[in-house]
Design a protein around this motif. Structure first.
Motif, PDB file in Angstrom:
ATOM      1  N   ASN A  52       0.856  -1.182   0.000  1.00 25.19           N
ATOM      2  CA  ASN A  52       0.000   0.000   0.000  1.00 25.19           C
ATOM      3  C   ASN A  52       0.895   1.235   0.000  1.00 25.19           C
ATOM      4  OD1 ASN A  52      -1.672   2.226   0.743  1.00 25.19           O
ATOM      5  ND2 ASN A  52      -3.164   0.818   1.610  1.00 25.19           N
ATOM      6  N   CYS A  53       0.909   1.941  -1.117  1.00 31.09           N
ATOM      7  CA  CYS A  53       1.819   3.086  -1.277  1.00 31.09           C
ATOM      8  C   CYS A  53       1.460   4.240  -0.350  1.00 31.09           C
ATOM      9  CB  CYS A  53       1.803   3.567  -2.728  1.00 31.09           C
ATOM     10  SG  CYS A  53       2.344   2.310  -3.915  1.00 31.09           S
ATOM     11  N   ALA A  54       0.235   4.257   0.174  1.00 28.72           N
ATOM     12  CA  ALA A  54      -0.183   5.339   1.065  1.00 28.72           C
ATOM     13  C   ALA A  54       0.131   5.039   2.520  1.00 28.72           C
ATOM     14  CB  ALA A  54      -1.680   5.587   0.912  1.00 28.72           C
ATOM     15  N   GLU A  58       7.019   8.432   2.913  1.00 29.43           N
ATOM     16  CA  GLU A  58       7.721   8.662   1.647  1.00 29.43           C
ATOM     17  C   GLU A  58       9.205   8.332   1.749  1.00 29.43           C
ATOM     18  OE1 GLU A  58       8.662  12.433  -1.339  1.00 29.43           O
ATOM     19  OE2 GLU A  58       6.875  12.460  -0.075  1.00 29.43           O
ATOM     20  N   GLU A  96      -3.124   1.932  -4.036  1.00 35.84           N
ATOM     21  CA  GLU A  96      -3.032   3.397  -3.901  1.00 35.84           C
ATOM     22  C   GLU A  96      -1.790   3.939  -4.621  1.00 35.84           C
ATOM     23  OE1 GLU A  96      -5.480   4.951  -3.076  1.00 35.84           O
ATOM     24  OE2 GLU A  96      -6.669   3.568  -1.882  1.00 35.84           O
ATOM     25  N   GLU A  99      -0.639   7.629  -4.693  1.00 35.90           N
ATOM     26  CA  GLU A  99       0.068   8.269  -3.575  1.00 35.90           C
ATOM     27  C   GLU A  99       1.590   8.171  -3.718  1.00 35.90           C
ATOM     28  OE1 GLU A  99      -1.443   9.963  -1.300  1.00 35.90           O
ATOM     29  OE2 GLU A  99      -3.490   9.391  -1.856  1.00 35.90           O
ATOM     30  N   THR A 136      -6.051   2.207  -7.689  1.00 36.45           N
ATOM     31  CA  THR A 136      -6.207   3.574  -7.164  1.00 36.45           C
ATOM     32  C   THR A 136      -7.681   3.943  -7.109  1.00 36.45           C
ATOM     33  OG1 THR A 136      -5.585   5.889  -7.475  1.00 36.45           O
ATOM     34  CG2 THR A 136      -6.022   4.621  -9.460  1.00 36.45           C
ATOM     35  N   GLN A 138      -8.144   7.241  -7.212  1.00 34.85           N
ATOM     36  CA  GLN A 138      -7.988   8.591  -7.759  1.00 34.85           C
ATOM     37  C   GLN A 138      -8.162   8.598  -9.284  1.00 34.85           C
ATOM     38  OE1 GLN A 138      -4.354  10.407  -6.474  1.00 34.85           O
ATOM     39  NE2 GLN A 138      -4.597   9.768  -4.349  1.00 34.85           N
ATOM     40  N   ARG A 143      -5.074  13.350 -13.310  1.00 36.51           N
ATOM     41  CA  ARG A 143      -3.858  13.747 -12.613  1.00 36.51           C
ATOM     42  C   ARG A 143      -2.655  13.740 -13.550  1.00 36.51           C
ATOM     43  NH1 ARG A 143      -2.391  11.060  -7.258  1.00 36.51           N
ATOM     44  NH2 ARG A 143      -0.725  12.551  -7.628  1.00 36.51           N
TER      45      ARG A 143
END
Length: 241
Positions: A52-54, A58, A96, A99, A136, A138, A143
């Protein structure tokens, strides 16, 4: 009909090497779709690795994805294999993906194009055979146009797209989903049933949290019903009004 189309697309793409982008609101089952693609693929006996990239800061996400050498940064007391390498021969699910920081997007794109990665703190490259499935909630196409997500990575990820619909768009599945989740909640016991008034409450609800909310509502209702075999409207408590 909406979920049959999702199922059709899963079957069409599963046995190919094609990169897949799963798009849909939170709670619509994107990871379940990713796992189904892996299970029906030629890689089914190899690892399915999810990230999960979120959920990862970072500063640590690159090392988590690509791995790192011992001493690459403060706290890196030993060498570590990244998620990409751990999925070698199998499927890497990047949840995600929207993110992911722009700098890391460039490194992921390079891996997708070359099949090679560099662990953080190392100069040598490692060749890895991984199928990427990303997800995602989003609007990535918008984007990418706006420049907040790399357009070249978007095109590379979205070779084949699967849209997971909100629960209201396949409300005819409510009965089958309710039976499934009540069976899950029962464990080894006989599944509880819904009274007509309890089901009417479910049918009238807007389900902002989608299928995941339905699962939570029914698990909660099963607990509140205690030893009773039938769940009444009094046990139905929604996450949001």
């Amino acid at each position: 009909e909406r979920m049959l189309e999702v199922s059709r697309r899963i079957r069409l793409v599963a046995r190919r090497r094609t990169t897949v982008l799963i798009q849909g609101p939170t709670g619509t089952g994107k990871e379940i779709v990713a796992r189904a693609i892996h299970r029906l693929s030629l890689r089914a006996d190899r690892p399915f690795v999810a990230l999960n990239c979120a959920a990862i800061p970072e500063a640590l996400l690159e090392a988590e994805l690509f791995g790192h050498a011992r001493g690459a940064f403060t706290g890196a007391i030993q060498r570590r294999t990244g998620r990409i390498e751990a999925a070698n021969g199998g499927t890497l699910f990047l949840d995600e993906i929207g993110e992911m920081p722009l700098a890391l997007q460039a490194k992921l794109l390079r891996f997708l194009e070359s099949g090679e990665l560099q662990r953080v703190g190392e100069n040598d490259t490692v060749r890895v055979d991984v199928r990427i499935v990303a997800a995602t909630h989003q609007p990535l196409a918008r984007r990418a146009q706006e420049g907040s997500f790399r357009a070249d990575l978007f095109y590379r990820l979205s070779v084949f797209r699967i849209e997971t619909p909100v629960l209201q768009e396949h409300a005819e599945d409510l009965t089958a989903l309710a039976k499934h989740f009540l069976k899950m909640a029962s464990g080894d016991d006989a599944p509880k049933q819904l009274s007509d008034t309890a089901f009417a409450l479910l049918a009238a609800h807007a389900w902002p949290g989608n299928v995941r909310e339905l699962q939570h509502v029914l698990e909660r209702a099963s607990i509140l019903a205690e030893e009773r075999a039938v769940i009444s409207e009094d046990e139905i408590e929604f996450d949001l009004p």
